[in-house]
Design an enzyme around this catalytic site. Structure first.
Site, mmCIF file in Angstrom:
data_model
loop_
_atom_site.group_PDB
_atom_site.id
_atom_site.type_symbol
_atom_site.label_atom_id
_atom_site.label_comp_id
_atom_site.label_asym_id
_atom_site.label_seq_id
_atom_site.Cartn_x
_atom_site.Cartn_y
_atom_site.Cartn_z
ATOM 1 N N ASP A 13 -36.319 32.352 -19.438
ATOM 2 C CA ASP A 13 -35.952 33.772 -19.406
ATOM 3 C C ASP A 13 -37.062 34.699 -19.898
ATOM 4 O OD1 ASP A 13 -33.397 32.964 -18.540
ATOM 5 O OD2 ASP A 13 -32.790 32.620 -20.613
ATOM 6 N N CYS A 52 -31.999 27.980 -16.110
ATOM 7 C CA CYS A 52 -33.020 27.074 -16.644
ATOM 8 C C CYS A 52 -33.043 25.687 -16.008
ATOM 9 C CB CYS A 52 -32.905 26.976 -18.152
ATOM 10 S SG CYS A 52 -31.338 26.388 -18.772
ATOM 11 N N HIS A 122 -33.864 19.208 -20.618
ATOM 12 C CA HIS A 122 -32.647 19.804 -20.049
ATOM 13 C C HIS A 122 -32.387 19.420 -18.594
ATOM 14 C CE1 HIS A 122 -29.841 23.547 -20.238
ATOM 15 N NE2 HIS A 122 -29.202 22.404 -20.274
#
Length: 156
Positions: A13, A52, A122
């Site tokens: 971000d 993300c 992630h």
């Protein structure tokens, strides 16, 4: 000819407006400014997803979300927890969302580079080094706290 070192920094971000080197004089980012000055600053870079997990998968594989299959934020189920939970395949094993898909780090490793990951993976199975990373220092899950978080570390 000596191969150049490659350092790829991905921050979630963060728009270009969030760095002094991109023209925002209100923000103080000396380390990012120095990296941009001494390396390469992408000034016209677009990502296929503002989220993300799919953005990371796209950058690593060079594919769009409809091809690599990561469409949204991966919940806390990417942590290695034998109790299972969100993100697990029902067999008490974490899912490697990009398993079997080539990534740019694999090509770098084949060309003699040593690849390392430090920070947020992630993309599932955070306890397991993936995509030819020899150094693996990954947060246990993506959307976690910045303090008292679980980290997996492995060096091969």
């Amino acid at each position: 000819m000596q191969k150049p070192n490659i350092v790829f920094i991905l921050s979630d971000d963060q728009g270009a407006w969030a760095m002094r080197c991109a023209g925002n004089s209100d923000i103080i980012t000396p380390n990012l400014d120095r990296l941009a000055e001494e390396g390469i600053l992408f000034e016209n870079f677009f990502c296929v997803s503002p989220v993300c997990s799919p953005a990371r998968a796209s950058i690593i594989t060079g594919q769009i979300p409809s091809t690599h299959g990561v469409h949204d934020f991966i919940r806390k189920g990417n942590i290695d927890n034998p109790a299972g939970g969100l993100g697990y395949n029902g067999k008490d094993r974490p899912i490697e969302y990009l398993k079997g898909m080539p990534g740019y780090t694999g090509y770098l490793a084949k060309d003699g580079y040593r690849c390392g990951l430090s920070g947020k993976w992630h993309l599932g199975a955070s306890a397991t080094p993936q995509k030819s990373f020899e150094y693996w220092y990954a947060h246990g899950f993506g959307g976690g706290d910045y303090y008292d978080y679980q980290v997996y570390e492995e060096v091969s």
